[in-house]
Design a protein around this motif. Structure first.
Motif, PDB file in Angstrom:
ATOM      1  N   LEU A 241       0.965  -1.201   0.117  1.00 15.87           N
ATOM      2  CA  LEU A 241      -0.020  -0.029   0.023  1.00 15.87           C
ATOM      3  C   LEU A 241       0.978   1.278  -0.154  1.00 15.87           C
ATOM      4  O   LEU A 241       0.374   2.270  -0.437  1.00 15.87           O
ATOM      5  N   LEU A 242       2.069   1.154   0.432  1.00 16.01           N
ATOM      6  CA  LEU A 242       2.858   2.365   0.706  1.00 16.01           C
ATOM      7  C   LEU A 242       3.049   3.358  -0.502  1.00 16.01           C
ATOM      8  O   LEU A 242       3.023   4.558  -0.658  1.00 16.01           O
ATOM      9  N   GLU A 243       3.225   2.748  -1.788  1.00 14.67           N
ATOM     10  CA  GLU A 243       3.572   3.396  -3.185  1.00 14.67           C
ATOM     11  C   GLU A 243       2.313   4.306  -3.388  1.00 14.67           C
ATOM     12  O   GLU A 243       2.682   5.540  -3.546  1.00 14.67           O
ATOM     13  N   THR A 244       1.254   3.829  -3.196  1.00 16.40           N
ATOM     14  CA  THR A 244       0.139   4.678  -3.451  1.00 16.40           C
ATOM     15  C   THR A 244       0.045   5.840  -2.561  1.00 16.40           C
ATOM     16  O   THR A 244      -0.190   6.994  -3.066  1.00 16.40           O
ATOM     17  N   MET A 245       0.377   5.629  -1.088  1.00 19.46           N
ATOM     18  CA  MET A 245       0.019   6.386  -0.340  1.00 19.46           C
ATOM     19  C   MET A 245       1.340   7.683  -0.557  1.00 19.46           C
ATOM     20  O   MET A 245       1.171   8.699  -0.048  1.00 19.46           O
ATOM     21  N   ARG A 246       2.509   7.125  -1.136  1.00 19.41           N
ATOM     22  CA  ARG A 246       3.514   7.996  -1.304  1.00 19.41           C
ATOM     23  C   ARG A 246       2.984   9.184  -2.189  1.00 19.41           C
ATOM     24  O   ARG A 246       3.154  10.433  -2.122  1.00 19.41           O
ATOM     25  N   HIS A 247       2.062   8.821  -3.072  1.00 16.80           N
ATOM     26  CA  HIS A 247       1.392   9.871  -4.091  1.00 16.80           C
ATOM     27  C   HIS A 247       0.633  10.845  -3.271  1.00 16.80           C
ATOM     28  O   HIS A 247       0.820  12.082  -3.723  1.00 16.80           O
ATOM     29  N   ILE A 248      -0.107  10.238  -2.426  1.00 17.23           N
ATOM     30  CA  ILE A 248      -0.975  11.237  -1.592  1.00 17.23           C
ATOM     31  C   ILE A 248      -0.176  11.964  -0.607  1.00 17.23           C
ATOM     32  O   ILE A 248      -0.441  13.509  -0.629  1.00 17.23           O
ATOM     33  N   ILE A 249       0.774  11.811  -0.078  1.00 17.89           N
ATOM     34  CA  ILE A 249       1.799  12.481   0.789  1.00 17.89           C
ATOM     35  C   ILE A 249       2.358  13.541   0.027  1.00 17.89           C
ATOM     36  O   ILE A 249       2.595  14.672   0.294  1.00 17.89           O
ATOM     37  N   SER A 250       2.770  13.058  -1.143  1.00 18.17           N
ATOM     38  CA  SER A 250       3.471  14.004  -2.089  1.00 18.17           C
ATOM     39  C   SER A 250       2.929  15.301  -2.554  1.00 18.17           C
ATOM     40  O   SER A 250       3.038  16.439  -2.281  1.00 18.17           O
ATOM     41  N   SER A 251       1.322  15.013  -2.724  1.00 18.25           N
ATOM     42  CA  SER A 251       0.513  16.061  -3.424  1.00 18.25           C
ATOM     43  C   SER A 251       0.002  17.101  -1.967  1.00 18.25           C
ATOM     44  O   SER A 251      -0.103  18.242  -2.112  1.00 18.25           O
ATOM     45  N   ALA A 252       0.001  16.132  -0.810  1.00 17.32           N
ATOM     46  CA  ALA A 252      -0.245  17.058   0.453  1.00 17.32           C
ATOM     47  C   ALA A 252       0.753  17.809   0.611  1.00 17.32           C
ATOM     48  O   ALA A 252       0.493  19.121   1.055  1.00 17.32           O
ATOM     49  N   THR A 253       2.133  17.436   0.658  1.00 18.16           N
ATOM     50  CA  THR A 253       3.241  18.465   0.777  1.00 18.16           C
ATOM     51  C   THR A 253       3.251  19.494  -0.136  1.00 18.16           C
ATOM     52  O   THR A 253       3.531  20.595   0.328  1.00 18.16           O
ATOM     53  N   SER A 254       2.793  19.188  -1.526  1.00 16.56           N
ATOM     54  CA  SER A 254       2.620  20.508  -2.502  1.00 16.56           C
ATOM     55  C   SER A 254       1.808  21.439  -2.187  1.00 16.56           C
ATOM     56  O   SER A 254       1.917  22.559  -2.274  1.00 16.56           O
ATOM     57  N   VAL A 255       0.426  20.965  -1.514  1.00 15.88           N
ATOM     58  CA  VAL A 255      -0.403  21.665  -1.059  1.00 15.88           C
ATOM     59  C   VAL A 255       0.007  22.840  -0.161  1.00 15.88           C
ATOM     60  O   VAL A 255      -0.196  23.915  -0.044  1.00 15.88           O
ATOM     61  N   LEU A 256       0.781  21.961   0.930  1.00 18.67           N
ATOM     62  CA  LEU A 256       1.307  22.886   2.296  1.00 18.67           C
ATOM     63  C   LEU A 256       2.166  23.967   1.649  1.00 18.67           C
ATOM     64  O   LEU A 256       2.265  24.813   2.306  1.00 18.67           O
ATOM     65  N   GLU A 257       3.033  23.365   0.709  1.00 22.97           N
ATOM     66  CA  GLU A 257       4.192  24.522   0.205  1.00 22.97           C
ATOM     67  C   GLU A 257       3.467  25.724  -0.331  1.00 22.97           C
ATOM     68  O   GLU A 257       4.076  26.792  -0.466  1.00 22.97           O
ATOM     69  N   ARG A 258       2.160  25.561  -0.811  1.00 20.01           N
ATOM     70  CA  ARG A 258       1.464  26.700  -1.824  1.00 20.01           C
ATOM     71  C   ARG A 258       0.768  27.324  -0.683  1.00 20.01           C
ATOM     72  O   ARG A 258      -0.098  28.266  -1.196  1.00 20.01           O
ATOM     73  N   THR A 259       0.688  26.999   0.412  1.00 17.89           N
ATOM     74  CA  THR A 259      -0.197  27.712   1.378  1.00 17.89           C
ATOM     75  C   THR A 259       0.583  28.889   1.844  1.00 17.89           C
ATOM     76  O   THR A 259       1.566  28.724   2.595  1.00 17.89           O
TER      77      THR A 259
END
Length: 333
Positions: free
Chosen positions: A248-266
């Motif tokens: 499951l971790l590979e799919t979760m990495r995509h979600i974590i990466s996108s969440a990080t991107s959103v936080l960086e643009r906040t």
């Protein structure tokens, strides 16, 4: 207007419908069983879902929605009509006003397809709202306050990540990685590692019963039946939580990466609010064991699972229906 306003959570995995004054009146899988010879739909919703993997070759269970958008317009229209007929909303109250949700970054073409599908079923007026905003309302967040709130809505086909302030989405990202992809990852792992073919429903059961994205969080086993890829015969293998965690971790990495991107643009001020208030997880993916621990550790922000995460979007439509006339007036200005 009692009962004439309805809210629809048109999900890739499930459709939930809320009728004003009555609450949630329908929760069924977004599935249609199709006779491939004639092209006719033989079952919709739970009945079609129960047929999956247990029908003759000419009957196939299909999902009219893919990755949060309409993949098959005709089947989506028929599915929605079937559900509305089932809850009898049109015959009781005439043409309803419909509030329907879509992923945060849905394009103009996809929005038009959703509108047209709802128009075809006889809606009087149609209102489209962004899913993470509605999920936040359903989770009990007052999105109109001048503070930052972050929501991660992990659905069946997409994960919506958004920072909201004063009723507006400040930063967002929609990832086409979510619950269905997690189940597919399990099925692929079992095929590769154990040479065993398992169906979608079996993979889903494995995910919910022994699955975890926190490696030390679960130590369980499950006997899994399937078809041997070598000789084609039925076989049973024992799967462990540790195996599923890795899958499951590979799919979760995509979600974590996108969440990080959103936080960086906040903006910094809103980032400070998120550190204080934490991130709320909604959707079926919130039920995955250890998802809050994993996200909190990776993002360095407190993470909380919403109460009744599966119903947050449809509950949010219910709250918005209570103020639909005010929303209409605001949009008309």
């Amino acid at each position: 207007m009692f009962g004439r306003d309805i809210g629809i959570d048109l999900g890739t995995a499930n459709v939930l419908i809320h009728v004003k004054g009555r609450g949630i009146v329908l929760n069924e899988p977004s599935v249609a069983a199709v006779d491939m010879k004639s092209g006719k739909i033989v079952a919709i919703g739970q009945e079609a879902f129960d047929m999956a993997g247990r029908t003759p070759d000419n009957i196939t269970a299909v999902r009219p929605l893919k990755d949060g958008v309409i993949a098959d317009f005709d089947k989506t229209e028929k599915m929605l009509k079937h559900f509305l007929d089932k809850i009898n909303v049109k015959s009781m109250f005439g043409k309803p006003r419909v509030l329907i949700c879509c992923p945060a970054q849905t394009g103009t073409v996809e929005k038009k397809a959703i509108r047209e599908a709802v128009e075809k079923i006889g809606a009087k007026e149609i209102y489209l709202e962004e899913e993470p905003k509605v999920a936040a309302i359903g989770a009990g967040i007052d999105i109109n306050q001048p503070v930052g709130s972050m929501i991660i809505d992990i659905g069946g086909g997409t994960t919506d990540i958004a920072v909201i302030s004063m009723g507006t989405i400040v930063a967002s990202e929609t990832v086409k990685k979510a619950g269905d992809h997690l189940s597919s990852a399990i099925a692929y792992y079992i095929k590769r590692k154990h040479q065993l073919l398992v169906g979608e429903r079996t993979a889903e059961l494995i995910k919910m019963n022994i699955g975890s994205v926190c490696p030390e969080g679960r130590d369980e086993t499950m006997n899994v039946r399937g078809r041997d890829t070598v000789n084609g015969l039925p076989r049973t293998v024992t799967i462990t939580s540790a195996e599923i965690s890795g899958a499951l971790l590979e799919t979760m990495r995509h979600i974590i990466s996108s969440a990080t991107s959103v936080l960086e643009r906040t903006p910094p001020e809103l980032s400070a609010d998120i550190i204080d208030r934490g991130i709320i997880i909604t959707g079926g993916g919130a039920c995955l064991h250890g998802v809050d621990t994993l996200l909190s550790g990776e993002l360095n922000v407190p993470v909380f699972i919403a109460e009744d995460p599966l119903s947050c979007v449809v509950n949010g439509t219910g709250k918005m229906l209570e103020q639909l006339d005010q929303l209409v007036k605001v949009k008309q200005r």
